[in-house]
Design a protein around this motif. Structure first.
Motif, mmCIF file in Angstrom:
data_model
loop_
_atom_site.group_PDB
_atom_site.id
_atom_site.type_symbol
_atom_site.label_atom_id
_atom_site.label_comp_id
_atom_site.label_asym_id
_atom_site.label_seq_id
_atom_site.Cartn_x
_atom_site.Cartn_y
_atom_site.Cartn_z
ATOM 1 N N LEU A 1 0.831 -1.213 0.000
ATOM 2 C CA LEU A 1 0.000 0.000 0.000
ATOM 3 C C LEU A 1 0.865 1.262 0.000
ATOM 4 O O LEU A 1 0.547 2.249 -0.658
ATOM 5 N N LEU A 2 1.990 1.221 0.748
ATOM 6 C CA LEU A 2 2.894 2.371 0.788
ATOM 7 C C LEU A 2 3.470 2.653 -0.589
ATOM 8 O O LEU A 2 3.494 3.806 -1.045
ATOM 9 N N LYS A 3 3.921 1.626 -1.277
ATOM 10 C CA LYS A 3 4.512 1.812 -2.596
ATOM 11 C C LYS A 3 3.488 2.307 -3.609
ATOM 12 O O LYS A 3 3.841 2.985 -4.581
ATOM 13 N N ALA A 4 2.228 1.962 -3.357
ATOM 14 C CA ALA A 4 1.160 2.427 -4.253
ATOM 15 C C ALA A 4 0.656 3.808 -3.859
ATOM 16 O O ALA A 4 -0.315 4.304 -4.458
ATOM 17 N N ALA A 5 1.273 4.415 -2.837
ATOM 18 C CA ALA A 5 0.907 5.754 -2.353
ATOM 19 C C ALA A 5 -0.476 5.799 -1.722
ATOM 20 O O ALA A 5 -1.085 6.867 -1.637
#
Length: 830
Positions: free
Chosen positions: A649-653
């Motif tokens: 989720l973090l990498k997908a912003a």
């Protein structure tokens, strides 16, 4: 070691060896049958067959008697064989030379070996067994002439070429290579023996000995495989006994030595191990008995005393190792092992000149010893180092780093000394010597004589050796916590009279790191908890094996942390006096079982169960959410799965969702401060959302659990500065200096923050640190130091600094202005 021969040996062998005659030169079948029985451990049957064979098997019988420790009877048989030129008489001559050497009669040994080797050099058509005998003669000569080893290897090779089935030629050559510190060639030669005779016990043992030489944990199983082929293999029993001695499993070590001596009562190594165990546990009668038996074998048993000196050093009793080393050298002034163990332990106790002298003598006698060569080279380098003196320390450092260590490491050591002295109620005598090495290879040589030591520091008591910051890449280790750890050993070793078991001393040192309050010391990680849950770690009663005989590489570092938890539990339940009482109990000569009974009112077995219960309660939440791990495959569990989901989720912003998922993950393992844990990723989420206060909080979990978190400390400092928390920002940079001290920008930034905070003492320290790093613009650096000194009220020091600036650059306007200000304000410190 090169397989070079003495001059003329190769030409001589060309005239002596006819490969086509190999079959005709082999031993007679009965001799081979006797040897085969002995090789499998059927010594009694071999002896009976040899006796039944009469004079033709007298040498074979002598060999069996040697295996059984009946040396006097064997010598008589050998002497008759030589006198009457019985079959294998040349082998008998070699055996007589070897036995004379074992008994300390070196002149006789040399006389016999010279006669044998000269006959070989002048003879023709020597059989493979006779060539093996000649090579053995060269080995004996090598005891006083190191170059004879080259000739021995050449002749062993020739014997093997003449008769490819001759196992002795290969095994003895490999043993000689190992004795001369050439592990790789020894391995290949042992393997070549095994291609001819699979499962040959002596070759299997040889491979195990090479593994022990290299520190490979496979050595013990290798020795067991050799014993499976020959239960009477003395060397295998002794190797296993030595491993137990190193692990402080004294009962097991003594039992192994006794098993070896029951087979061969003349095994000097066996008496050395028994003597070591008896001395280490305070059994004076047992020590005297072992010494008497050793002296019956050799009236001047340097090997016996050297073995005890080595055992004492391995148990960190370095003063005692010096004492036994002196006994070894007094017994035989030409004993290279005795001189080596004496010299090394003198160096460990700070007697640098005497230690060097003895290592020099040892190397002259045995120039193959790479440890001694490396040590002498290192001592040459140390001559270029300088000593930084503080009230209680002598810090030996490269000359160009002296000022930096004086500013940072000196005060840290003095602070640590005061804390340890208060906690342990013990004050080691000053000065304590600390050597800081610029190159890891140099530190490694100081520790073990060879490059490749995985440790960061080593404590010999009042002499410490450490990797300096430049010895490893920035961010790889924390040199401040390393110094703190090693100095803690000085106190625990001293208070226990150097008798504290390894696990307790190491555990206390790691615990002391955590107490330093800087995020130092080991902490719980996913792989540690998963390994504990998976049964990969050892109970307290066996934890020393995790340090000296690890079953897997990571077990060493995991054992350090586990040992610190054991100490933590003891203090939590019994108070700080319990640790002091345990250390004093060891100083009184008590073993661990007695110390546990006296101080903790328990047994090691019961303590194992108690610690396991305490551990599982302490880490209950994390253990529930981390899967057990046997060391194979990936780590698993709900915690790691949740972190992985959050990272996606973090990498997908998707920052809001990532925060929710990662916060939930953090509850599954609240104490994870690793740089791939929930807190690290939560800090990234907070930064992305501009929530710098939360970023700092999450980063603090990382920096308070990971002493090498270079990036996390830098980011935490930035986050706290953005929030106006100057003390917090400076604290993060202070931590960073122990991880990456040679970064000018860190010092400059810290000086700037300290000036903004009005902390002029810290500004002065940082300006001194910048100057110690030899900046490009030294005049500006000196001016800034002078300015900081003035602001801190040290006007006379400031005046001296600014005058030096103006002496080098009279037109430096800022310096001129500062000097005028200082003159206008009057002299003296304020």
């Amino acid at each position: 070691m090169s397989r070079l021969a003495w001059p003329g040996i190769l030409l001589l062998l060309g005239s002596l060896v006819t490969p086509g005659a190999a079959c005709a030169q082999r031993e007679q079948a009965p001799e081979r049958q006797v040897a085969a029985l002995a090789e499998r451990g059927h010594v009694a049957e071999a002896e009976a067959m040899a006796r039944a064979g009469g004079a033709s098997l007298s040498v074979a019988l002598g060999d069996i008697l040697v295996l059984s420790g009946r040396l006097a009877e064997a010598e008589l048989l050998y002497a008759v064989a030589v006198r009457d030129h019985l079959p294998s008489y040349r082998s008998a001559e070699a055996s007589l030379a070897e036995l004379a050497a074992r008994h300390g009669r070196l002149a006789e040994a040399n006389t016999r070996a010279i006669a044998l080797t000269r006959a070989f050099e002048q003879g023709t058509r020597w059989s493979a067994p006779d060539q093996v005998a000649a090579a053995r003669g060269y080995v004996v000569l090598g005891l006083t002439d190191p170059q004879a080893a080259h000739a021995a290897l050449t002749v062993f090779d020739a014997a093997a070429a003449l008769d490819s089935s001759n196992i002795d030629a290969r095994v003895l050559a490999a043993n000689l290579l190992l004795d001369k510190y050439n592990g790789p060639d020894a391995v290949e030669t042992f393997k070549s023996a095994l291609t001819i005779a699979p499962n040959n016990p002596r070759a299997l043992l040889g491979l195990a000995m090479v593994q022990a030489f290299e520190g490979n944990p496979a050595a013990a199983p290798g020795a067991q495989r050799a014993l499976a082929q020959n239960p009477s293999l003395v060397g295998a029993h002794l190797l296993l006994a030595r491993f137990n001695l190193e692990a402080e499993a004294y009962d097991s070590a003594a039992a192994g030595a006794r098993r070896a001596l029951a087979i061969d009562s003349s095994a000097m190594q066996g008496w050395g191990i028994l003597g070591s165990v008896s001395w280490l546990v305070g059994d004076s009668a047992g020590y005297r008995s072992a010494r008497v038996h050793a002296e019956r074998i050799n009236p001047q048993p340097a090997e016996f005393f050297s073995a005890i000196a080595e055992a004492a050093a391995r148990q960190r009793r370095y003063d005692d190792a010096v004492r036994f080393g002196r006994l070894a050298v007094a017994a035989d002034s030409t004993s290279a092992p005795g001189l080596t163990v004496l010299g090394n332990n003198e160096l460990r106790t700070g007697a640098m000149d005497s230690g060097r002298s003895h290592i020099d003598r040892a190397f002259a006698i045995d120039p193959f010893n790479l440890w001694n060569k490396n040590t002498l080279d290192l001592l040459d380098q140390l001559k270029q180092y300088v000593t930084v003196a503080t009230p209680r320390f002598q810090i030996v450092v490269p000359k160009d780093e002296a000022d930096y260590y004086r500013i940072y490491l000196g005060p840290l050591l003095e602070q640590a000394y005061d804390q340890f002295a208060a906690r342990y109620e013990y004050r080691p005598a000053a000065p304590i010597r600390i050597e800081m090495f610029r190159n890891h290879a140099d530190f490694s040589v100081r520790g073990i004589g060879l490059a490749g030591l995985g440790a960061l520091g080593v404590s010999f008591g009042r002499v410490l050796a450490l990797d300096g910051p430049a010895a490893r890449p920035a961010g790889e280790f924390n040199y401040g916590s390393t110094a703190w750890h090693e100095l803690a050993h000085t106190f625990t070793l001293g208070l226990s009279d150097h008798r504290v078991p390894r696990w307790l001393s190491e555990g206390l040192s790691v615990l002391e790191e955590r107490r330093a309050g800087r995020g130092w010391g080991a902490n719980a990680t996913v792989d540690f908890l998963a390994s504990y849950k998976g049964g990969r770690l050892l109970p307290v009663s066996r934890i020393n094996d995790g340090f000296v005989r690890p079953a897997f590489p990571e077990q060493v570092t995991m054992s350090y942390y586990q040992a610190s938890l054991i100490c933590e539990m003891i203090e939590a339940e019994r108070g700080p006096t319990a640790i002091r009482d345990m250390l004093r109990g060891y100083a009184e000569g008590l073993d661990t079982r007695a110390v546990f009974a006296k101080v903790l009112q328990t047994t090691p077995a019961a303590f194992d169960q108690r610690f396991d219960g305490w551990f599982r309660k302490r880490f209950a939440v994390a253990l529930e959410n981390i899967d057990a791990w046997d060391g194979t495959g990936p780590l698993g569990g709900t915690y790691l799965a949740a972190v992985a989901d959050g990272v996606v989720l973090l990498k997908a912003a998707h920052f809001d969702s990532a925060r929710v998922v990662l916060a939930r993950a953090q509850q599954l393992f609240p104490g994870d401060g690793s740089t791939d844990g929930a807190a690290w990723y939560l800090a990234q989420v907070a930064y992305a959302q501009g929530d710098f206060a939360t970023e700092a909080t999450e980063l603090a979990q990382v920096t308070s659990h990971d002493e090498t978190a270079m990036e996390a400390n830098a980011k935490e400092s930035e986050a706290r500065e953005r929030e106006g928390d100057l003390p917090g920002a400076m604290a993060a940079l202070d931590r960073l200096l122990w991880i990456a001290p040679y970064n000018d920008s860190t010092h400059l930034h810290l000086a700037d923050l300290a000036e903004r905070a009005g902390d002029w003492a810290r500004v002065v320290r940082e300006r001194r640190g910048i100057l110690a790093l030899n900046p490009t613009d030294r005049l500006e650096a000196r001016y800034q130091l002078a300015r900081a000194l003035a602001k801190a009220g040290h006007r006379e020091e400031a005046r001296r600094e600014v005058l030096q600036v103006l002496e080098a650059a009279p037109g430096f306007e800022k310096a001129q202005t500062l000097l005028l200000e200082l003159r206008g304000s009057g002299g003296g410190n304020q």
